[in-house]
Design a protein around this motif. Structure first.
Motif, short mmCIF file in Angstrom:
data_model
loop_
_atom_site.label_atom_id
_atom_site.label_comp_id
_atom_site.label_asym_id
_atom_site.label_seq_id
_atom_site.Cartn_x
_atom_site.Cartn_y
_atom_site.Cartn_z
N PHE A 36 11.54 36.28 131.23
CA PHE A 36 12.91 35.80 131.07
C PHE A 36 12.83 34.37 130.56
O PHE A 36 11.77 33.74 130.58
N ARG A 37 13.94 33.86 130.07
CA ARG A 37 14.03 32.49 129.59
C ARG A 37 15.14 31.79 130.35
O ARG A 37 16.11 32.42 130.75
N LEU A 38 15.00 30.50 130.52
CA LEU A 38 15.98 29.72 131.25
C LEU A 38 16.65 28.72 130.32
O LEU A 38 15.99 28.06 129.52
N SER A 39 17.97 28.65 130.41
CA SER A 39 18.75 27.63 129.70
C SER A 39 19.66 26.97 130.72
O SER A 39 20.10 27.60 131.68
N TYR A 40 19.94 25.67 130.50
CA TYR A 40 20.87 24.97 131.35
C TYR A 40 21.73 24.08 130.47
O TYR A 40 21.24 23.11 129.90
N ILE A 49 9.12 33.09 130.58
CA ILE A 49 8.66 32.96 131.97
C ILE A 49 8.35 34.36 132.49
O ILE A 49 9.21 35.23 132.48
N PRO A 50 7.12 34.61 132.95
CA PRO A 50 6.79 35.93 133.49
C PRO A 50 7.68 36.27 134.69
O PRO A 50 8.00 35.40 135.50
N ALA A 51 8.07 37.52 134.80
CA ALA A 51 8.97 37.96 135.87
C ALA A 51 8.38 37.73 137.25
O ALA A 51 9.11 37.62 138.23
N ASN A 52 7.06 37.63 137.35
CA ASN A 52 6.42 37.41 138.65
C ASN A 52 5.84 36.01 138.78
O ASN A 52 4.95 35.77 139.59
N ALA A 53 6.33 35.05 138.00
CA ALA A 53 5.81 33.68 138.01
C ALA A 53 5.96 33.05 139.38
O ALA A 53 6.98 33.23 140.04
N ASP A 54 4.96 32.29 139.78
CA ASP A 54 5.08 31.52 141.02
C ASP A 54 5.56 30.11 140.68
O ASP A 54 5.76 29.77 139.51
N SER A 55 5.72 29.27 141.68
CA SER A 55 6.29 27.94 141.45
C SER A 55 5.40 27.07 140.57
O SER A 55 5.91 26.27 139.79
N HIS A 59 6.82 25.52 137.16
CA HIS A 59 6.82 24.07 136.97
C HIS A 59 6.14 23.71 135.65
O HIS A 59 6.65 22.88 134.88
N ALA A 60 5.02 24.33 135.36
CA ALA A 60 4.29 24.04 134.12
C ALA A 60 5.13 24.43 132.89
O ALA A 60 5.23 23.66 131.93
N ILE A 61 5.72 25.62 132.92
CA ILE A 61 6.52 26.08 131.77
C ILE A 61 7.73 25.18 131.55
O ILE A 61 8.01 24.77 130.43
N LEU A 62 8.45 24.86 132.61
CA LEU A 62 9.65 24.03 132.47
C LEU A 62 9.31 22.60 132.07
O LEU A 62 10.01 22.00 131.26
#
Length: 100
Positions: A36-40, A49-55, A59-62
């Motif tokens: 999924f992707r995040l927008s704000y 972002i992998p669906a099973n990503a941990d924190s 944090h690294a991706i964002l």
């Protein structure tokens, strides 16, 4: 004669961090996968972002793909109501972006 009165009323509100909450789901007995992707607001979308990503992964991706959003706190809890596997309730709190 009646006396005129002036009343002054004021209110205030402290800005609050912006929050996005959502669930990842799949059909009963299926496994949530993919990305999924995040927008704000005007920021985004993020890198996938992998669906099973941990924190740590989040944090690294964002930090890499959306540095302008600043400090983000991410919580992830299992989402059991879909009766599927690998489903989560996500909450992203944008600590450096206030609303209010």
């Amino acid at each position: 004669s009646p006396q005129q009165e002036v009343q002054i009323i004021s209110t205030s509100a402290l800005p609050q961090p912006g929050i996005i909450s959502f669930h990842s789901t799949a059909d009963v007995g299926e496994t949530v996968g993919g990305y999924f992707r995040l927008s704000y607001g005007i920021y985004g979308p993020s890198a996938p972002i992998p669906a099973n990503a941990d924190s740590n992964i989040l944090h690294a991706i964002l930090s890499y793909s959306l540095p302008e959003i600043g400090n983000v706190t991410v919580t992830r809890q299992p989402y059991i109501f879909c009766a599927c596997l690998n489903a989560f309730s996500w909450q992203f709190t944008f600590n450096d972006i206030s609303e209010g």
